[in-house]
Design a protein around this motif. Structure first.
Motif, PDB file in Angstrom:
ATOM      1  N   TYR A 133       0.831  -1.205   0.000  1.00 28.45           N
ATOM      2  CA  TYR A 133       0.000   0.000   0.000  1.00 28.45           C
ATOM      3  C   TYR A 133       0.869   1.261   0.000  1.00 28.45           C
ATOM      4  O   TYR A 133       0.591   2.218  -0.714  1.00 28.45           O
ATOM      5  CB  TYR A 133      -0.916   0.010   1.224  1.00 28.45           C
ATOM      6  N   TYR A 134       1.946   1.241   0.786  1.00 28.79           N
ATOM      7  CA  TYR A 134       2.810   2.413   0.904  1.00 28.79           C
ATOM      8  C   TYR A 134       4.028   2.351  -0.016  1.00 28.79           C
ATOM      9  O   TYR A 134       4.585   3.383  -0.387  1.00 28.79           O
ATOM     10  CB  TYR A 134       3.317   2.562   2.346  1.00 28.79           C
ATOM     11  N   GLN A 181       0.653   7.157  -1.250  1.00 28.33           N
ATOM     12  CA  GLN A 181      -0.070   6.875  -0.009  1.00 28.33           C
ATOM     13  C   GLN A 181       0.817   6.961   1.229  1.00 28.33           C
ATOM     14  O   GLN A 181       0.324   7.049   2.353  1.00 28.33           O
ATOM     15  CB  GLN A 181      -0.708   5.480  -0.069  1.00 28.33           C
ATOM     16  N   ASP A 233      -8.402   3.969   1.630  1.00 26.24           N
ATOM     17  CA  ASP A 233      -8.008   5.228   2.252  1.00 26.24           C
ATOM     18  C   ASP A 233      -8.773   5.419   3.559  1.00 26.24           C
ATOM     19  O   ASP A 233      -9.570   4.577   3.969  1.00 26.24           O
ATOM     20  CB  ASP A 233      -8.226   6.407   1.300  1.00 26.24           C
TER      21      ASP A 233
END
Length: 487
Positions: A133-134, A181, A233
């Motif tokens: 995700y990051y 993100q 999110d």
């Protein structure tokens, strides 16, 4: 409230991102062996020198292919794996011809970049990566990159420092791309994710050394988990799914990311989860080429080999006495729906839009700004042209997966390919889905199903195993009957 709704069928998986009951993104994939993101230890099947690419057997029915471009993407990182030659002092190897690095029977590690389509096998790359995700973990790279969308220099420095410290801790010579993100994310969240990706790669690396080609080394997460990874999110508050496997996968993801503020619900209804959550009509609208939008206007979306054409029509729209202001209002309403449909249908490549003509340049500029703003809600790279005096706008948008049309439609044999109809396979699959829900809803032992003659024949011949599986699952006896036709 923003939520993600996941549906898993026997043949495909679908995920919908919904914000205040409005469908804002949609993902669908058929279950295939060579799924995009899968990593394989393959064996070179054929070297095509004059075309500068090689065919690689990854265990699928059709061999995948690796071209010069896909090799160059990671030319600095694979020297020790796919070639006996040594890379230069920077670890970078620049061959003049990629086919010179391979010989028939040679083993190599590849990742699926694009899934098989029609007669073509999977498109492969040596630029292996594990997305989170990051971050994106690149085991054969050394570079640390930060998303260009993170513009604050102090934040960019903080993120680089986190990664550099972790590299030293793990004694790891790997590359990392820090995604958008990650901006303002907690240090521990980024570190925990990178550690998980690093240990995942170590497990894959052990398989590389142990297993013989062709062999699947790593299976990419299903599209539903990708949807969670890409769209989970801080506004998402709920996940709903009709699949036990997806329920478990989503639960693990929420635990890994520490999202205790998100509720996870198992849909228990007898019907389709999209029907039960009230979004089925919006999902079905994705498959239509005529799309209405606010205030009575509508657009037609036509997909061709070279480009996608979107034509705006005023329909029942009634504006003010000021014609120019009315046309601007119509076009602005269209702009929102155009961007939404491009995102929902995963339309990429060249897109041409024919807006209603407007005389004033300032209005055309305002319309362009509106389109740019709506398309920016997606993470996919795009560029837009100025709107001409004739109302024409050109958009180029990166392709990252198949369009909906590519998955569920084929050229019509009756019209010579000028239109599209559902594939015969898709017609049968849709009937099998209906049969499943009939079995789920009915209390009767016997389930009578009426099918067109051609569909019944194909279901019996090609989907017999799946039909018996449905019978066994629900304890039913399915009786297929031919549809009566008028003489």
């Amino acid at each position: 409230m923003k939520k993600i709704i996941i549906n898993e069928e026997d043949f495909d998986t679908n995920a919908a991102v919904v914000d205040d009951n409005r469908l804002v993104n949609y993902f669908t994939e058929r279950k295939v062996y060579a799924r995009a993101g899968n990593i394989y230890k393959g064996r070179v099947n054929k070297v095509v020198g004059n075309m500068n690419f090689v065919f690689i057997d990854i265990g699928d029915s059709k061999p995948g292919f690796l071209s010069e471009r896909e090799y160059y993407d990671s030319s600095g990182v694979y020297g020790s794996i796919i070639s006996a030659e040594k890379p230069d002092e920077n670890g970078i190897k620049q061959p003049e011809n990629v086919t010179g690095l391979f010989e028939k029977g040679q083993e190599t590690v590849v990742q699926v970049e694009k899934e098989p389509y029609n007669t073509k096998g999977a498109r492969l790359t040596t630029n292996v990566s594990l997305p989170g995700y990051y971050t994106v973990y690149s085991p054969y790279s050394r570079h640390t990159g930060v998303s260009r969308r993170i513009s604050d220099d102090r934040e960019r420095h903080r993120l680089r420092s986190i990664v550099d410290s972790l590299k030293k801790e793990l004694n790891g010579s790997f590359g990392v791309i820090i995604r958008t993100q990650a901006e303002k994310a907690k240090d521990e969240d980024i570190i925990n994710e990178l550690k998980a990706l690093h240990f995942r790669w170590e497990a894959i690396d052990k398989k590389i050394k142990k297993l013989k080609a062709p062999k699947l080394l790593y299976e990419e997460e299903p599209i539903a988990v990708k949807a969670l990874r890409e769209h989970m999110d801080r506004n998402v508050r709920k996940i709903v799914t009709d699949s036990e496997a997806m329920f478990s996968a989503a639960g693990r993801y929420l635990e890994e990311t520490g999202r205790k503020d998100v509720s996870l619900e198992m849909y228990e209804g007898a019907g389709h989860v999209f029907e039960g959550t009230g979004i089925n009509s919006q999902v079905e609208g994705i498959y239509n080429n005529i799309v209405p939008f606010k205030k009575g206007g509508y657009m037609t979306i036509d997909v061709t080999e070279a480009l996608t054409v979107i034509d705006i029509n005023s329909g029942k729209f009634k504006g003010k006495e000021d014609v120019e202001s009315s046309l601007l209002a119509l076009n602005l309403n269209a702009a929102k729906e155009i961007a939404r449909q491009i995102i929902l249908r995963n339309i990429g490549g060249l897109i041409v839009i024919d807006f209603i003509d407007m005389e004033k340049q300032e209005n055309r500029d305002a319309l362009k700004a509106a389109v740019d703003g709506e398309l920016a809600k997606s993470k996919m790279y795009f560029r837009t042209s100025k709107i001409s005096e004739f109302g024409i706008m050109e958009i180029t948008r990166k392709r990252n997966a198949k369009r909906v049309e590519d998955i569920y439609f084929e050229k019509c044999g009756c019209c010579g390919g000028r239109g599209i109809v559902p594939t015969r396979e898709n017609v049968c699959i849709n009937y099998l889905k209906k049969i499943k829900y009939m079995c789920k809803k009915s209390r009767s032992r016997n389930i009578d199903v009426v099918l067109p003659k051609a569909v019944k024949k194909m279901v019996v011949s090609d989907f017999k195993k799946e039909l018996r599986s449905i019978e066994s699952r629900f304890g039913k006896k399915i009786v297929l009957k031919e549809e009566k036709t008028a003489d």
